[in-house]
Design a protein around this motif. Sequence first.
Motif, PDB file in Angstrom:
ATOM      1  N   THR A  42      16.010 126.988  94.227  1.00 43.46           N
ATOM      2  CA  THR A  42      16.834 126.947  92.838  1.00 43.46           C
ATOM      3  C   THR A  42      18.053 128.018  92.974  1.00 43.46           C
ATOM      4  OG1 THR A  42      15.305 128.337  91.523  1.00 43.46           O
ATOM      5  CG2 THR A  42      15.068 125.766  91.556  1.00 43.46           C
ATOM      6  N   ASP A  45      23.066 124.938  93.313  1.00 47.18           N
ATOM      7  CA  ASP A  45      23.131 123.760  92.540  1.00 47.18           C
ATOM      8  C   ASP A  45      22.458 122.304  93.265  1.00 47.18           C
ATOM      9  OD1 ASP A  45      24.802 123.649  94.836  1.00 47.18           O
ATOM     10  OD2 ASP A  45      26.264 122.566  94.152  1.00 47.18           O
ATOM     11  N   GLU A  46      21.393 122.840  93.946  1.00 42.89           N
ATOM     12  CA  GLU A  46      20.161 122.029  94.149  1.00 42.89           C
ATOM     13  C   GLU A  46      18.836 122.127  93.789  1.00 42.89           C
ATOM     14  OE1 GLU A  46      23.334 120.867  96.999  1.00 42.89           O
ATOM     15  OE2 GLU A  46      22.431 122.515  97.062  1.00 42.89           O
ATOM     16  N   THR A  47      18.191 121.434  93.001  1.00 49.36           N
ATOM     17  CA  THR A  47      16.914 121.585  92.523  1.00 49.36           C
ATOM     18  C   THR A  47      15.952 121.070  93.550  1.00 49.36           C
ATOM     19  OG1 THR A  47      17.635 121.535  90.178  1.00 49.36           O
ATOM     20  CG2 THR A  47      15.290 121.413  90.698  1.00 49.36           C
ATOM     21  N   ALA A  48      15.187 121.694  94.429  1.00 48.42           N
ATOM     22  CA  ALA A  48      14.383 121.202  95.597  1.00 48.42           C
ATOM     23  C   ALA A  48      13.046 121.908  95.595  1.00 48.42           C
ATOM     24  CB  ALA A  48      15.114 121.376  96.895  1.00 48.42           C
ATOM     25  N   ILE A  67      15.110 116.813  97.048  1.00 47.80           N
ATOM     26  CA  ILE A  67      16.087 117.417  96.546  1.00 47.80           C
ATOM     27  C   ILE A  67      17.004 116.541  95.307  1.00 47.80           C
ATOM     28  CG2 ILE A  67      18.473 118.416  97.571  1.00 47.80           C
ATOM     29  CD1 ILE A  67      17.262 118.203 100.140  1.00 47.80           C
ATOM     30  N   SER A  69      20.474 116.992  93.680  1.00 50.28           N
ATOM     31  CA  SER A  69      21.686 117.446  93.772  1.00 50.28           C
ATOM     32  C   SER A  69      22.467 117.370  92.235  1.00 50.28           C
ATOM     33  CB  SER A  69      22.740 116.559  94.577  1.00 50.28           C
ATOM     34  OG  SER A  69      23.954 117.225  94.279  1.00 50.28           O
ATOM     35  N   GLN A  70      23.014 118.560  92.067  1.00 51.07           N
ATOM     36  CA  GLN A  70      23.879 118.655  90.544  1.00 51.07           C
ATOM     37  C   GLN A  70      25.363 118.492  90.876  1.00 51.07           C
ATOM     38  OE1 GLN A  70      23.183 122.531  88.906  1.00 51.07           O
ATOM     39  NE2 GLN A  70      21.105 122.387  89.215  1.00 51.07           N
ATOM     40  N   THR A 344      21.852 122.097 104.425  1.00 55.34           N
ATOM     41  CA  THR A 344      22.183 122.353 103.054  1.00 55.34           C
ATOM     42  C   THR A 344      20.748 123.007 102.336  1.00 55.34           C
ATOM     43  OG1 THR A 344      21.782 120.022 102.488  1.00 55.34           O
ATOM     44  CG2 THR A 344      24.047 120.763 102.742  1.00 55.34           C
ATOM     45  N   ASP A 345      20.969 123.555 101.287  1.00 53.45           N
ATOM     46  CA  ASP A 345      19.942 123.861 100.563  1.00 53.45           C
ATOM     47  C   ASP A 345      18.798 123.095 100.145  1.00 53.45           C
ATOM     48  OD1 ASP A 345      21.512 126.255 100.592  1.00 53.45           O
ATOM     49  OD2 ASP A 345      21.788 126.141  98.434  1.00 53.45           O
ATOM     50  N   ASN A 346      17.622 123.426 100.604  1.00 53.85           N
ATOM     51  CA  ASN A 346      16.428 122.483 100.617  1.00 53.85           C
ATOM     52  C   ASN A 346      15.185 123.405 100.451  1.00 53.85           C
ATOM     53  OD1 ASN A 346      15.097 122.367 103.357  1.00 53.85           O
ATOM     54  ND2 ASN A 346      17.128 122.868 103.674  1.00 53.85           N
TER      55      ASN A 346
END
Length: 393
Positions: A42, A45-48, A67, A69-70, A344-346
């Motif tokens: 977190t 801007d990704e909740t994963a 994931i 995405s926001q 990307t963020d994960n």
Amino acid sequence: MPHEGKIRRQSSHDAPICKQAARYAAKGPGVSLSVLVLGIETSCDETAASVVSRDANGHGEILSNVILSQFDDHAAFGGVVPEIAARAHVEALDHVVQAAMDEAGVGFADLDAIAATAGPGLIGGVIVGLTTAKALALASGKPLVAVNHLEGHALTARLTDGIAFPYLLLLVSGGHTQILLVRGVGQYERWGTTIDDALGEAFDKTAKLLGLPYPGGPAVERAAARGNPDRFALPRPMFGRPGADFSFSGLKTALRIEAEAIAPLSESDVDDLCAAFQRTVTLVVRDRIGHALDRFRSEFPDLAEPTLVVAGGVAANKALRAGLDAELSARGFRLVAPPLVLCTDNGAMIAWAGAERLALGLLDDLAAPARPRWPLDQLAAPMLGSGHKGAKA
């Protein structure tokens, strides 16, 4: 929390955490175990959330990777708004975690640990994920692993490609641009970093300047594919200088001056500016990474297959990948780039980093702090940039 009652009934105190942690810590460094880890991410801007397994031989498998995405929440502002991001994590994280557990087909009793990003990142979001992980660890009696977000990126290629230490890492994202030597889990040397803007930040600001939508990186890449890169001559910051540091602020300023000189901009003007910007960035990155490749070769002359791993959201840029591939091929290096969803963020990268640390007995207690800044190489000298000591480092 829709599933809070069920989780809390598994354990009403933290004594099991001590027993579980002792099992791994007693093994000592260098001893691998087969582990199953839930990872929570977190930092921006990704909740994963993700569940990943690691066997005793170090092979990994992603059992789930959810994931949320926001992008839509932040698009109107042209960038990530920290307060909005934190609230969105609070609203979504419970559901994302449950979806990851359901997709993996496991319960909390099946896990060996719970890992979460503890930094660096937007502090509000980091607190949401880390606090949730602590609560789940306490309730389920599982060890906690507080993961450095950058270590998640650094180790992902071991999950996807099984590469061995040591290797070079080029981390290019919205918040970080670094070249790191990866000697092992928890063993990193920063060989280069940005002295001002991160590369992803430069892409986003360029897009905003030219009226392109957020997120800026993909928008600039699409426009560049239609443009003429020879129309505008842009400077190449740090090009040819010793070392492997980066600078992108001056390039961004030069592009703004070119744009203002021909305003109002037509669509072809925007395309040509993007093409010039993207080509310049690619040439600069090739030059900077070339210095690091030479240093790596000199320090590890007997390594049979020297490898550069590229990670972070900007690693998705096809022109940049092609430029790196050409540079590495000419120097006898292999390029490894994890799939885009893992660049990307994960949560999978956090779960995997947690599994790698857990297998070595590297655990954290419930006092582990959330950190807005957390360099992988703690001995590296801080850089000045964006007005903050240690920018993006």
